[in-house]
Design a protein around this motif. Structure first.
Motif, mmCIF file in Angstrom:
data_model
loop_
_atom_site.group_PDB
_atom_site.id
_atom_site.type_symbol
_atom_site.label_atom_id
_atom_site.label_comp_id
_atom_site.label_asym_id
_atom_site.label_seq_id
_atom_site.Cartn_x
_atom_site.Cartn_y
_atom_site.Cartn_z
ATOM 1 N N ILE A 21 -4.416 32.852 -2.868
ATOM 2 C CA ILE A 21 -4.865 32.530 -1.516
ATOM 3 C C ILE A 21 -4.112 33.408 -0.523
ATOM 4 C CG2 ILE A 21 -5.001 30.744 0.260
ATOM 5 C CD1 ILE A 21 -5.245 28.701 -2.011
ATOM 6 N N ARG A 22 -4.875 34.158 0.299
ATOM 7 C CA ARG A 22 -4.290 35.075 1.277
ATOM 8 C C ARG A 22 -4.216 34.455 2.670
ATOM 9 N NH1 ARG A 22 -1.528 38.899 -0.674
ATOM 10 N NH2 ARG A 22 -2.030 40.148 1.130
ATOM 11 N N SER A 23 -5.249 33.675 3.052
ATOM 12 C CA SER A 23 -5.264 33.028 4.356
ATOM 13 C C SER A 23 -6.251 31.865 4.325
ATOM 14 C CB SER A 23 -5.638 34.012 5.474
ATOM 15 O OG SER A 23 -6.970 34.443 5.314
ATOM 16 N N ALA A 24 -6.193 31.044 5.368
ATOM 17 C CA ALA A 24 -7.092 29.897 5.469
ATOM 18 C C ALA A 24 -7.625 29.800 6.898
ATOM 19 C CB ALA A 24 -6.365 28.611 5.098
ATOM 20 N N THR A 25 -8.869 29.371 7.020
ATOM 21 C CA THR A 25 -9.500 29.165 8.317
ATOM 22 C C THR A 25 -9.964 27.722 8.400
ATOM 23 O OG1 THR A 25 -10.277 31.448 8.363
ATOM 24 C CG2 THR A 25 -11.364 29.899 9.849
ATOM 25 N N VAL A 26 -9.565 27.024 9.453
ATOM 26 C CA VAL A 26 -9.953 25.623 9.655
ATOM 27 C C VAL A 26 -11.045 25.596 10.716
ATOM 28 C CG1 VAL A 26 -9.150 23.327 10.307
ATOM 29 C CG2 VAL A 26 -7.624 24.865 9.076
ATOM 30 N N SER A 27 -12.139 24.870 10.424
ATOM 31 C CA SER A 27 -13.237 24.757 11.381
ATOM 32 C C SER A 27 -13.736 23.321 11.427
ATOM 33 C CB SER A 27 -14.380 25.705 11.008
ATOM 34 O OG SER A 27 -14.875 25.399 9.723
ATOM 35 N N ARG A 28 -14.474 23.004 12.482
ATOM 36 C CA ARG A 28 -15.017 21.665 12.650
ATOM 37 C C ARG A 28 -16.513 21.780 12.924
ATOM 38 N NH1 ARG A 28 -13.244 17.241 17.211
ATOM 39 N NH2 ARG A 28 -14.594 15.586 16.458
ATOM 40 N N LYS A 29 -17.302 20.980 12.216
ATOM 41 C CA LYS A 29 -18.749 20.995 12.402
ATOM 42 C C LYS A 29 -19.268 19.578 12.245
ATOM 43 C CE LYS A 29 -22.949 23.222 10.792
ATOM 44 N NZ LYS A 29 -23.526 24.192 9.873
ATOM 45 N N GLY A 30 -19.915 19.071 13.282
ATOM 46 C CA GLY A 30 -20.506 17.742 13.221
ATOM 47 C C GLY A 30 -19.510 16.628 12.973
ATOM 48 N N GLY A 31 -18.338 16.739 13.525
ATOM 49 C CA GLY A 31 -17.324 15.702 13.345
ATOM 50 C C GLY A 31 -16.552 15.789 12.038
ATOM 51 N N HIS A 32 -16.852 16.801 11.207
ATOM 52 C CA HIS A 32 -16.141 16.991 9.939
ATOM 53 C C HIS A 32 -15.311 18.263 10.015
ATOM 54 C CE1 HIS A 32 -18.363 13.840 7.842
ATOM 55 N NE2 HIS A 32 -19.433 14.264 8.512
ATOM 56 N N TRP A 33 -14.188 18.260 9.335
ATOM 57 C CA TRP A 33 -13.295 19.412 9.297
ATOM 58 C C TRP A 33 -13.460 20.129 7.965
ATOM 59 C CZ3 TRP A 33 -10.482 21.006 13.414
ATOM 60 C CH2 TRP A 33 -10.365 20.111 14.474
ATOM 61 N N PHE A 34 -13.375 21.446 7.989
ATOM 62 C CA PHE A 34 -13.526 22.272 6.795
ATOM 63 C C PHE A 34 -12.416 23.311 6.747
ATOM 64 C CE2 PHE A 34 -17.665 20.765 8.048
ATOM 65 C CZ PHE A 34 -18.209 20.320 6.854
ATOM 66 N N VAL A 35 -12.031 23.694 5.530
ATOM 67 C CA VAL A 35 -11.050 24.759 5.328
ATOM 68 C C VAL A 35 -11.691 25.811 4.434
ATOM 69 C CG1 VAL A 35 -8.759 25.360 4.473
ATOM 70 C CG2 VAL A 35 -9.154 23.109 5.455
ATOM 71 N N SER A 36 -11.668 27.065 4.883
ATOM 72 C CA SER A 36 -12.162 28.190 4.090
ATOM 73 C C SER A 36 -10.974 29.061 3.723
ATOM 74 C CB SER A 36 -13.164 29.019 4.892
ATOM 75 O OG SER A 36 -14.265 28.238 5.259
ATOM 76 N N PHE A 37 -10.905 29.468 2.469
ATOM 77 C CA PHE A 37 -9.790 30.280 1.995
ATOM 78 C C PHE A 37 -10.252 31.697 1.691
ATOM 79 C CE2 PHE A 37 -8.613 25.953 0.775
ATOM 80 C CZ PHE A 37 -7.347 25.877 1.309
ATOM 81 N N LEU A 38 -9.440 32.686 2.101
ATOM 82 C CA LEU A 38 -9.627 34.069 1.693
ATOM 83 C C LEU A 38 -8.787 34.247 0.436
ATOM 84 C CD1 LEU A 38 -10.553 37.012 2.135
ATOM 85 C CD2 LEU A 38 -8.493 37.311 3.505
ATOM 86 N N VAL A 39 -9.432 34.649 -0.667
ATOM 87 C CA VAL A 39 -8.759 34.707 -1.966
ATOM 88 C C VAL A 39 -8.796 36.124 -2.509
ATOM 89 C CG1 VAL A 39 -8.819 33.835 -4.334
ATOM 90 C CG2 VAL A 39 -9.405 32.318 -2.454
ATOM 91 N N ASN A 40 -7.653 36.604 -3.013
ATOM 92 C CA ASN A 40 -7.575 37.883 -3.701
ATOM 93 C C ASN A 40 -7.804 37.594 -5.175
ATOM 94 O OD1 ASN A 40 -7.044 40.347 -4.782
ATOM 95 N ND2 ASN A 40 -4.951 40.492 -4.041
ATOM 96 N N ASP A 41 -8.971 38.001 -5.703
ATOM 97 C CA ASP A 41 -9.289 37.718 -7.099
ATOM 98 C C ASP A 41 -8.852 38.830 -8.046
ATOM 99 O OD1 ASP A 41 -11.129 39.654 -6.516
ATOM 100 O OD2 ASP A 41 -12.895 38.415 -6.909
ATOM 101 N N GLY A 42 -8.217 39.873 -7.509
ATOM 102 C CA GLY A 42 -7.684 40.948 -8.352
ATOM 103 C C GLY A 42 -8.690 42.019 -8.721
ATOM 104 N N ARG A 43 -9.925 41.882 -8.297
ATOM 105 C CA ARG A 43 -10.935 42.899 -8.617
ATOM 106 C C ARG A 43 -10.776 44.103 -7.707
ATOM 107 N NH1 ARG A 43 -16.368 39.225 -9.144
ATOM 108 N NH2 ARG A 43 -15.467 37.675 -10.536
ATOM 109 N N GLN A 44 -11.022 45.270 -8.261
ATOM 110 C CA GLN A 44 -10.927 46.514 -7.502
ATOM 111 C C GLN A 44 -12.284 46.838 -6.882
ATOM 112 O OE1 GLN A 44 -8.161 48.306 -6.924
ATOM 113 N NE2 GLN A 44 -7.015 46.753 -8.023
ATOM 114 N N VAL A 45 -12.278 47.296 -5.660
ATOM 115 C CA VAL A 45 -13.493 47.716 -4.985
ATOM 116 C C VAL A 45 -13.780 49.157 -5.399
ATOM 117 C CG1 VAL A 45 -14.563 48.128 -2.734
ATOM 118 C CG2 VAL A 45 -12.999 46.203 -3.043
ATOM 119 N N PRO A 46 -14.996 49.449 -5.855
ATOM 120 C CA PRO A 46 -15.290 50.834 -6.253
ATOM 121 C C PRO A 46 -15.194 51.785 -5.069
ATOM 122 C CG PRO A 46 -17.260 49.443 -6.402
ATOM 123 C CD PRO A 46 -16.119 48.561 -6.024
#
Length: 71
Positions: A21-46
């Motif tokens: 996990i590299r970072s997290a973003t917290v957001s709110r939609k319709g009275g509910h809270w959500f967390v989105s994670f930016l993840v480094n999966d180790g794959r190389q970009v061509p």
């Protein structure tokens, strides 16, 4: 998890992160809270697209792992 200015909060994983996990973003939609994670999966970009001059769109959804569209 510990959030700046809020402290420790509990949450429920909808699926395993699958990498570092590299970072997290917290957001709110319709009275509910959500967390989105930016993840480094180790794959190389061509360095170069496999088919230069064409475009491919990738949509990662919760129910569908990967959908590709050729424009």
């Amino acid at each position: 998890m510990k959030l700046p200015k809020l402290g420790w909060v509990t949450f429920r994983w909808s699926r395993p992160p699958g990498g570092e996990i590299r970072s997290a973003t917290v957001s709110r939609k319709g009275g509910h809270w959500f967390v989105s994670f930016l993840v480094n999966d180790g794959r190389q970009v061509p360095e170069r697209h496999a088919m230069p001059g064409t475009a491919v769109g990738v949509d990662r959804g919760v129910k569908t792992a990967v959908v590709t569209c050729r424009w």
